[in-house]
Motif scaffolding. Structure first.
Motif, PDB file in Angstrom:
ATOM      1  N   LEU A  33       0.844  -1.215  -0.452  1.00  0.00           N
ATOM      2  CA  LEU A  33      -0.029   0.057   0.250  1.00  0.00           C
ATOM      3  C   LEU A  33       0.506   1.137   0.106  1.00  0.00           C
ATOM      4  O   LEU A  33       0.932   2.039   0.920  1.00  0.00           O
ATOM      5  CB  LEU A  33      -0.871  -0.189   1.132  1.00  0.00           C
ATOM      6  CG  LEU A  33      -1.813  -1.119   1.034  1.00  0.00           C
ATOM      7  CD1 LEU A  33      -2.856  -1.195   2.617  1.00  0.00           C
ATOM      8  CD2 LEU A  33      -3.119  -0.961  -0.129  1.00  0.00           C
ATOM      9  N   PRO A  34       1.504   1.541  -0.794  1.00  0.00           N
ATOM     10  CA  PRO A  34       2.651   2.429  -1.547  1.00  0.00           C
ATOM     11  C   PRO A  34       1.597   4.260  -0.885  1.00  0.00           C
ATOM     12  O   PRO A  34       2.076   4.865   0.052  1.00  0.00           O
ATOM     13  CB  PRO A  34       2.434   2.396  -2.493  1.00  0.00           C
ATOM     14  CG  PRO A  34       2.182   1.976  -3.265  1.00  0.00           C
ATOM     15  CD  PRO A  34       1.022   0.404  -2.237  1.00  0.00           C
ATOM     16  N   LEU A  35       0.685   4.709  -0.888  1.00  0.00           N
ATOM     17  CA  LEU A  35       0.346   5.524  -0.522  1.00  0.00           C
ATOM     18  C   LEU A  35      -0.999   5.627   0.351  1.00  0.00           C
ATOM     19  O   LEU A  35      -0.131   5.939   1.792  1.00  0.00           O
ATOM     20  CB  LEU A  35      -1.575   5.716  -1.374  1.00  0.00           C
ATOM     21  CG  LEU A  35      -1.260   5.488  -2.699  1.00  0.00           C
ATOM     22  CD1 LEU A  35      -2.491   5.862  -3.405  1.00  0.00           C
ATOM     23  CD2 LEU A  35      -0.294   6.679  -3.423  1.00  0.00           C
ATOM     24  N   ASP A  36      -0.549   4.506   1.524  1.00  0.00           N
ATOM     25  CA  ASP A  36      -1.399   4.037   2.343  1.00  0.00           C
ATOM     26  C   ASP A  36       0.516   4.740   3.352  1.00  0.00           C
ATOM     27  O   ASP A  36       1.007   5.900   4.534  1.00  0.00           O
ATOM     28  CB  ASP A  36      -1.517   3.131   3.158  1.00  0.00           C
ATOM     29  CG  ASP A  36      -3.036   2.577   2.505  1.00  0.00           C
ATOM     30  OD1 ASP A  36      -2.988   3.242   1.436  1.00  0.00           O
ATOM     31  OD2 ASP A  36      -3.833   2.131   3.420  1.00  0.00           O
ATOM     32  N   ARG A  37       1.731   4.546   3.169  1.00  0.00           N
ATOM     33  CA  ARG A  37       2.739   4.834   3.879  1.00  0.00           C
ATOM     34  C   ARG A  37       3.202   6.385   3.351  1.00  0.00           C
ATOM     35  O   ARG A  37       3.001   6.681   4.262  1.00  0.00           O
ATOM     36  CB  ARG A  37       3.959   3.703   2.729  1.00  0.00           C
ATOM     37  CG  ARG A  37       4.083   2.299   2.999  1.00  0.00           C
ATOM     38  CD  ARG A  37       5.019   1.224   2.928  1.00  0.00           C
ATOM     39  NE  ARG A  37       5.080   1.253   1.831  1.00  0.00           N
ATOM     40  CZ  ARG A  37       5.191   0.741   0.538  1.00  0.00           C
ATOM     41  NH1 ARG A  37       4.274   0.115   1.150  1.00  0.00           N
ATOM     42  NH2 ARG A  37       5.586   0.813  -0.576  1.00  0.00           N
ATOM     43  N   ALA A  38       2.640   6.205   1.927  1.00  0.00           N
ATOM     44  CA  ALA A  38       2.818   7.841   2.017  1.00  0.00           C
ATOM     45  C   ALA A  38       2.216   9.117   2.960  1.00  0.00           C
ATOM     46  O   ALA A  38       3.169   9.942   2.895  1.00  0.00           O
ATOM     47  CB  ALA A  38       2.448   8.529   0.353  1.00  0.00           C
ATOM     48  N   VAL A  39       1.113   8.317   3.258  1.00  0.00           N
ATOM     49  CA  VAL A  39       0.278   9.357   4.009  1.00  0.00           C
ATOM     50  C   VAL A  39       1.456   9.210   5.411  1.00  0.00           C
ATOM     51  O   VAL A  39       1.108  10.571   6.309  1.00  0.00           O
ATOM     52  CB  VAL A  39      -1.329   8.941   4.524  1.00  0.00           C
ATOM     53  CG1 VAL A  39      -1.632   9.815   5.322  1.00  0.00           C
ATOM     54  CG2 VAL A  39      -1.786   8.945   2.669  1.00  0.00           C
ATOM     55  N   HIS A  68       6.019   0.368  12.405  1.00  0.00           N
ATOM     56  CA  HIS A  68       6.380   1.390  11.707  1.00  0.00           C
ATOM     57  C   HIS A  68       6.420   3.582  11.708  1.00  0.00           C
ATOM     58  O   HIS A  68       7.565   3.764  11.130  1.00  0.00           O
ATOM     59  CB  HIS A  68       4.822   1.756   9.990  1.00  0.00           C
ATOM     60  CG  HIS A  68       5.005   2.103   9.288  1.00  0.00           C
ATOM     61  ND1 HIS A  68       6.135   1.456   7.476  1.00  0.00           N
ATOM     62  CD2 HIS A  68       5.134   3.026   8.045  1.00  0.00           C
ATOM     63  CE1 HIS A  68       5.967   2.278   6.770  1.00  0.00           C
ATOM     64  NE2 HIS A  68       5.416   3.363   7.766  1.00  0.00           N
ATOM     65  N   LEU A  69       5.250   3.679  12.279  1.00  0.00           N
ATOM     66  CA  LEU A  69       6.012   4.677  12.519  1.00  0.00           C
ATOM     67  C   LEU A  69       7.001   5.117  13.914  1.00  0.00           C
ATOM     68  O   LEU A  69       7.992   6.133  13.918  1.00  0.00           O
ATOM     69  CB  LEU A  69       4.330   5.520  13.316  1.00  0.00           C
ATOM     70  CG  LEU A  69       3.822   5.618  12.968  1.00  0.00           C
ATOM     71  CD1 LEU A  69       1.562   5.591  14.103  1.00  0.00           C
ATOM     72  CD2 LEU A  69       3.290   6.783  11.760  1.00  0.00           C
TER      73      LEU A  69
END
Length: 213
Positions: A33-39, A68-69
């Motif tokens: 989920l690259p967009l989720d990671r970008a957010v 992840h954070l």
């Protein structure tokens, strides 16, 4: 404003019952989920720019987003209603702090946090009670602190219940969720909507907010 015990108990029991299977199915979900990671990366950068301080993931489940954070440079801890989820999170990430608790009734002083992430945890809150949760999020955040909400988006329709695989959840039009956040004292920084992936049913919404002074 704490939810009635029956609601809290039902949520905790439902996630306790599926916790192990949940981990098996979704352990590596963020990887695809690259967009989720970008957010999440944008949230972390904004939090770091405001100075050092703790960040809470409220409704952390088995701790993946919390970890992840941490990897993005934040001083983060996780809270969840489900004791089994917290047990799994502690086993997987023994270097991180995880607590059993309700995200609207945490024993934190006003302005303690630099950031809050609610990653698909507001979805189970009855819509009438969401404004009270947002007010509590604002209380815990320091002035200028940031809030990230992830949720299922209703694609222009009304707020709607749906048959979530664990227990009843709600889809929100992004503007309908942004409105009570604004009324609670948040300013919108940005939003991201993405279409459902191959095995997802609904569009995903993400709101990035900043606590007004």
């Amino acid at each position: 404003m704490a939810e009635p015990a029956s609601y809290l108990d039902a949520t905790a029991d439902a996630y306790d019952a599926v916790a192990v299977r949940y981990v098996e199915l979704f352990r590596d979900a963020l990887d695809a989920l690259p967009l989720d990671r970008a957010v999440l990366a944008a949230f972390a950068e904004l939090v770091r720019s405001t100075g050092a301080g703790p960040v809470a993931e409220l409704g952390c489940g088995p701790g993946w987003v919390t970890a992840h954070l941490r990897d993005l440079g934040l001083d983060v801890f996780g809270v969840d209603l489900s004791p089994v989820m917290i047990e799994l999170a502690r086993k997987a990430y023994p270097d991180l702090r995880f607590e059993v608790g309700s995200m609207d009734a945490l024993d934190l002083a006003d302005g303690t946090l630099r950031g809050i992430v609610s990653w698909y945890s507001v979805i189970h809150i009855p819509p009438r009670d969401v404004p009270a949760y947002l007010t509590e999020f604002r209380r815990m955040l320091a002035p200028g602190g940031h809030l990230l909400l992830a949720f299922f988006e209703s694609e222009g329709g009304p707020v709607a219940a749906f048959d979530h695989k664990v227990l009843t959840a709600y889809r929100w039009p992004v503007d309908e969720l942004a409105k009570p956040a604004g009324e609670a004292g948040f300013t919108e920084v940005g939003r991201m909507l993405r279409e459902p992936g191959e095995e997802e049913r609904y569009r995903r919404g993400h709101l990035l907010m900043r606590r007004d002074g």
